[in-house]
Design a protein around this motif. Structure first.
Motif, PDB file in Angstrom:
ATOM      1  N   PRO A 128     -26.402  63.941  63.192  1.00 43.60           N
ATOM      2  CA  PRO A 128     -25.563  64.190  64.367  1.00 43.60           C
ATOM      3  C   PRO A 128     -24.628  63.014  64.616  1.00 43.60           C
ATOM      4  O   PRO A 128     -24.884  61.887  64.164  1.00 43.60           O
ATOM      5  CB  PRO A 128     -26.589  64.322  65.492  1.00 43.60           C
ATOM      6  N   ARG A 129     -23.548  63.278  65.300  1.00 50.23           N
ATOM      7  CA  ARG A 129     -22.695  62.173  65.744  1.00 50.23           C
ATOM      8  C   ARG A 129     -23.481  61.342  66.749  1.00 50.23           C
ATOM      9  O   ARG A 129     -24.369  61.833  67.446  1.00 50.23           O
ATOM     10  CB  ARG A 129     -21.396  62.699  66.358  1.00 50.23           C
ATOM     11  N   VAL A 130     -23.136  60.069  66.844  1.00 46.74           N
ATOM     12  CA  VAL A 130     -23.928  59.113  67.620  1.00 46.74           C
ATOM     13  C   VAL A 130     -23.058  58.496  68.704  1.00 46.74           C
ATOM     14  O   VAL A 130     -21.941  58.044  68.434  1.00 46.74           O
ATOM     15  CB  VAL A 130     -24.475  57.998  66.700  1.00 46.74           C
ATOM     16  N   ALA A 131     -23.576  58.465  69.923  1.00 46.64           N
ATOM     17  CA  ALA A 131     -22.862  57.854  71.049  1.00 46.64           C
ATOM     18  C   ALA A 131     -23.705  56.756  71.670  1.00 46.64           C
ATOM     19  O   ALA A 131     -24.912  56.923  71.876  1.00 46.64           O
ATOM     20  CB  ALA A 131     -22.521  58.903  72.102  1.00 46.64           C
ATOM     21  N   LEU A 132     -23.077  55.643  71.956  1.00 45.88           N
ATOM     22  CA  LEU A 132     -23.679  54.564  72.741  1.00 45.88           C
ATOM     23  C   LEU A 132     -23.022  54.587  74.112  1.00 45.88           C
ATOM     24  O   LEU A 132     -21.794  54.454  74.225  1.00 45.88           O
ATOM     25  CB  LEU A 132     -23.449  53.213  72.053  1.00 45.88           C
ATOM     26  N   VAL A 133     -23.822  54.776  75.160  1.00 47.80           N
ATOM     27  CA  VAL A 133     -23.307  54.868  76.522  1.00 47.80           C
ATOM     28  C   VAL A 133     -23.822  53.687  77.326  1.00 47.80           C
ATOM     29  O   VAL A 133     -25.025  53.602  77.630  1.00 47.80           O
ATOM     30  CB  VAL A 133     -23.728  56.190  77.204  1.00 47.80           C
ATOM     31  N   THR A 134     -22.936  52.740  77.657  1.00 43.57           N
ATOM     32  CA  THR A 134     -23.373  51.633  78.498  1.00 43.57           C
ATOM     33  C   THR A 134     -23.506  52.120  79.931  1.00 43.57           C
ATOM     34  O   THR A 134     -22.810  53.030  80.370  1.00 43.57           O
ATOM     35  CB  THR A 134     -22.383  50.457  78.446  1.00 43.57           C
ATOM     36  N   GLY A 135     -24.437  51.495  80.647  1.00 41.99           N
ATOM     37  CA  GLY A 135     -24.708  51.973  82.002  1.00 41.99           C
ATOM     38  C   GLY A 135     -25.257  53.385  81.997  1.00 41.99           C
ATOM     39  O   GLY A 135     -25.061  54.149  82.943  1.00 41.99           O
ATOM     40  N   GLY A 136     -25.955  53.743  80.920  1.00 47.49           N
ATOM     41  CA  GLY A 136     -26.375  55.123  80.729  1.00 47.49           C
ATOM     42  C   GLY A 136     -27.460  55.605  81.662  1.00 47.49           C
ATOM     43  O   GLY A 136     -27.788  56.785  81.669  1.00 47.49           O
ATOM     44  N   SER A 137     -28.016  54.698  82.467  1.00 42.21           N
ATOM     45  CA  SER A 137     -29.025  55.116  83.428  1.00 42.21           C
ATOM     46  C   SER A 137     -28.447  55.288  84.822  1.00 42.21           C
ATOM     47  O   SER A 137     -29.156  55.684  85.747  1.00 42.21           O
ATOM     48  CB  SER A 137     -30.173  54.093  83.474  1.00 42.21           C
ATOM     49  N   GLY A 138     -27.157  54.978  84.997  1.00 42.41           N
ATOM     50  CA  GLY A 138     -26.516  55.088  86.308  1.00 42.41           C
ATOM     51  C   GLY A 138     -26.046  56.495  86.604  1.00 42.41           C
ATOM     52  O   GLY A 138     -26.260  57.428  85.820  1.00 42.41           O
ATOM     53  N   ASN A 178     -18.102  53.188  77.810  1.00 43.36           N
ATOM     54  CA  ASN A 178     -18.474  52.013  78.603  1.00 43.36           C
ATOM     55  C   ASN A 178     -18.376  52.327  80.096  1.00 43.36           C
ATOM     56  O   ASN A 178     -17.363  52.044  80.744  1.00 43.36           O
ATOM     57  CB  ASN A 178     -17.577  50.827  78.241  1.00 43.36           C
ATOM     58  N   THR A 179     -19.447  52.913  80.636  1.00 45.71           N
ATOM     59  CA  THR A 179     -19.448  53.238  82.070  1.00 45.71           C
ATOM     60  C   THR A 179     -19.922  52.064  82.915  1.00 45.71           C
ATOM     61  O   THR A 179     -19.786  52.101  84.143  1.00 45.71           O
ATOM     62  CB  THR A 179     -20.346  54.449  82.381  1.00 45.71           C
ATOM     63  N   ALA A 180     -20.502  51.044  82.305  1.00 50.96           N
ATOM     64  CA  ALA A 180     -21.095  49.939  83.059  1.00 50.96           C
ATOM     65  C   ALA A 180     -20.032  49.227  83.893  1.00 50.96           C
ATOM     66  O   ALA A 180     -18.949  48.901  83.404  1.00 50.96           O
ATOM     67  CB  ALA A 180     -21.761  48.954  82.107  1.00 50.96           C
ATOM     68  N   LEU A 204     -15.948  37.693  93.247  1.00 56.65           N
ATOM     69  CA  LEU A 204     -14.865  38.076  92.347  1.00 56.65           C
ATOM     70  C   LEU A 204     -15.227  37.743  90.901  1.00 56.65           C
ATOM     71  O   LEU A 204     -15.073  38.576  89.997  1.00 56.65           O
ATOM     72  CB  LEU A 204     -13.574  37.359  92.746  1.00 56.65           C
ATOM     73  N   ASP A 205     -15.741  36.532  90.694  1.00 59.12           N
ATOM     74  CA  ASP A 205     -16.115  36.125  89.342  1.00 59.12           C
ATOM     75  C   ASP A 205     -17.228  37.016  88.793  1.00 59.12           C
ATOM     76  O   ASP A 205     -17.204  37.392  87.609  1.00 59.12           O
ATOM     77  CB  ASP A 205     -16.573  34.669  89.337  1.00 59.12           C
ATOM     78  N   ARG A 206     -18.202  37.355  89.639  1.00 61.13           N
ATOM     79  CA  ARG A 206     -19.319  38.194  89.198  1.00 61.13           C
ATOM     80  C   ARG A 206     -18.836  39.586  88.796  1.00 61.13           C
ATOM     81  O   ARG A 206     -19.228  40.114  87.753  1.00 61.13           O
ATOM     82  CB  ARG A 206     -20.363  38.297  90.316  1.00 61.13           C
ATOM     83  N   MET A 207     -17.948  40.150  89.610  1.00 60.85           N
ATOM     84  CA  MET A 207     -17.435  41.482  89.309  1.00 60.85           C
ATOM     85  C   MET A 207     -16.549  41.459  88.069  1.00 60.85           C
ATOM     86  O   MET A 207     -16.650  42.351  87.215  1.00 60.85           O
ATOM     87  CB  MET A 207     -16.662  42.037  90.508  1.00 60.85           C
ATOM     88  N   HIS A 208     -15.706  40.474  87.956  1.00 65.25           N
ATOM     89  CA  HIS A 208     -14.808  40.421  86.804  1.00 65.25           C
ATOM     90  C   HIS A 208     -15.563  40.094  85.515  1.00 65.25           C
ATOM     91  O   HIS A 208     -15.152  40.526  84.439  1.00 65.25           O
ATOM     92  CB  HIS A 208     -13.682  39.416  87.051  1.00 65.25           C
ATOM     93  N   ARG A 209     -16.683  39.389  85.636  1.00 61.43           N
ATOM     94  CA  ARG A 209     -17.484  39.132  84.437  1.00 61.43           C
ATOM     95  C   ARG A 209     -17.988  40.449  83.848  1.00 61.43           C
ATOM     96  O   ARG A 209     -17.936  40.655  82.626  1.00 61.43           O
ATOM     97  CB  ARG A 209     -18.672  38.219  84.753  1.00 61.43           C
ATOM     98  N   THR A 210     -18.466  41.344  84.699  1.00 58.60           N
ATOM     99  CA  THR A 210     -18.943  42.634  84.212  1.00 58.60           C
ATOM    100  C   THR A 210     -17.797  43.560  83.847  1.00 58.60           C
ATOM    101  O   THR A 210     -17.764  44.137  82.752  1.00 58.60           O
ATOM    102  CB  THR A 210     -19.834  43.312  85.271  1.00 58.60           C
ATOM    103  N   ASN A 211     -16.838  43.703  84.758  1.00 54.25           N
ATOM    104  CA  ASN A 211     -15.810  44.730  84.574  1.00 54.25           C
ATOM    105  C   ASN A 211     -14.731  44.345  83.576  1.00 54.25           C
ATOM    106  O   ASN A 211     -14.215  45.221  82.863  1.00 54.25           O
ATOM    107  CB  ASN A 211     -15.158  45.049  85.916  1.00 54.25           C
ATOM    108  N   VAL A 212     -14.380  43.073  83.510  1.00 52.61           N
ATOM    109  CA  VAL A 212     -13.314  42.643  82.597  1.00 52.61           C
ATOM    110  C   VAL A 212     -13.909  42.093  81.297  1.00 52.61           C
ATOM    111  O   VAL A 212     -13.688  42.648  80.221  1.00 52.61           O
ATOM    112  CB  VAL A 212     -12.387  41.605  83.255  1.00 52.61           C
ATOM    113  N   ARG A 213     -14.681  41.013  81.401  1.00 51.29           N
ATOM    114  CA  ARG A 213     -15.278  40.462  80.179  1.00 51.29           C
ATOM    115  C   ARG A 213     -16.199  41.493  79.518  1.00 51.29           C
ATOM    116  O   ARG A 213     -16.172  41.668  78.290  1.00 51.29           O
ATOM    117  CB  ARG A 213     -16.057  39.183  80.479  1.00 51.29           C
TER     118      ARG A 213
END
Length: 247
Positions: free
Chosen positions: A8-18, A92-94, A110-119
């Protein structure tokens, strides 16, 4: 070892439990994908999602890691490839959302959010660019707030505007690899992340913004992700606003 042709095709879903991530996992599994359910902090919840997939006859494994940590995420890709033989789709839903006015916004937040959302988005996109197989798809997550411009959303919208820029450029950098790169930009969606801290009147007001006069659901968003992950091979380098017509 099985080959790509008979697997089967394979998907990796980040934040997959949200909220949205869970719906994406379940929808892709229903479409026949083997799915790696990624989590950052709550393994038990990710295992619950994976168990739901396997109970329905699908294939799922759980992988962990901080999306902003390239070593941990490389290990998550390794674990996905070890389980299923490769990666065809990365979603990448995380992400995290912290709201507040620019004038008084806490810079540590701001740094905490940008670390997850941008980096985090960059790390996942970089690994996906290196490892997604031909015919695959990379799908990031933005927000309709980049267009709506509601007060209080500037720090969050700025982090997601970076995702849009990354998406548009990466799609063109992957010329010749037969991999599409797109982003989904949900509007108000009934998830714990969205509903947290909002009173009933605020939620009702936001629900009325769309001509369809309701909040979106995680399943609404997962439908668009499934389109981009599967049949939408001619959609590339785009941001799809999934918001019921708000903007």
């Amino acid at each position: 070892m099985s080959t790509q042709a008979d697997s089967p095709r394979v998907a990796l879903v980040t934040g997959g439990s949200g909220g949205i991530g869970r719906s994406v996992v379940e929808r892709l599994a229903a479409d026949g994908f083997a799915v790696a359910v990624h989590y950052a902090g709550n393994r038990a919840r990710a295992e619950e999602v994976a168990e739901r997939v396997t109970a329905s006859g699908g294939q799922a494994v759980v992988v962990g890691g901080d999306v902003a940590d390239e070593t941990e995420m490389a290990a998550a890709f390794d674990a996905t490839e070890a389980a299923f033989g490769g990666v065809d789709v990365v979603v990448n839903t995380a992400g995290i959302m912290i709201l507040g006015p620019v004038e008084s916004f806490d810079l540590e937040a701001l740094d905490r959010m940008h670390r997850t959302n941008v980096r985090g988005s960059f790390v996942v996109a970089q690994l996906a660019a290196r490892r997604v197989r031909r015919g695959g798809a990379i799908i990031g997550f933005s927000t309709s707030q980049t267009r709506l411009q509601h007060p209080g959303y500037a720090p969050y919208a700025a982090s997601k505007a970076a995702v849009e820029a990354l998406t548009l450029v990466l799609a063109r950098e992957l010329r010749g690899k037969d991999v599409t790169v797109n982003a989904v930009a949900p509007g108000p969606t009934a998830t714990p992340l969205f509903l947290d801290g909002k009173d009933e009147q605020t939620v009702e007001t936001l629900a009325r913004l769309a001509p369809l006069e309701r909040l979106g659901t995680p399943d609404d968003v997962a439908e668009t992700v499934a389109f981009l992950a599967g049949p939408a091979r001619w959609v590339n380098g785009q941001v799809l606003y999934v918001n019921g017509g708000i903007a």
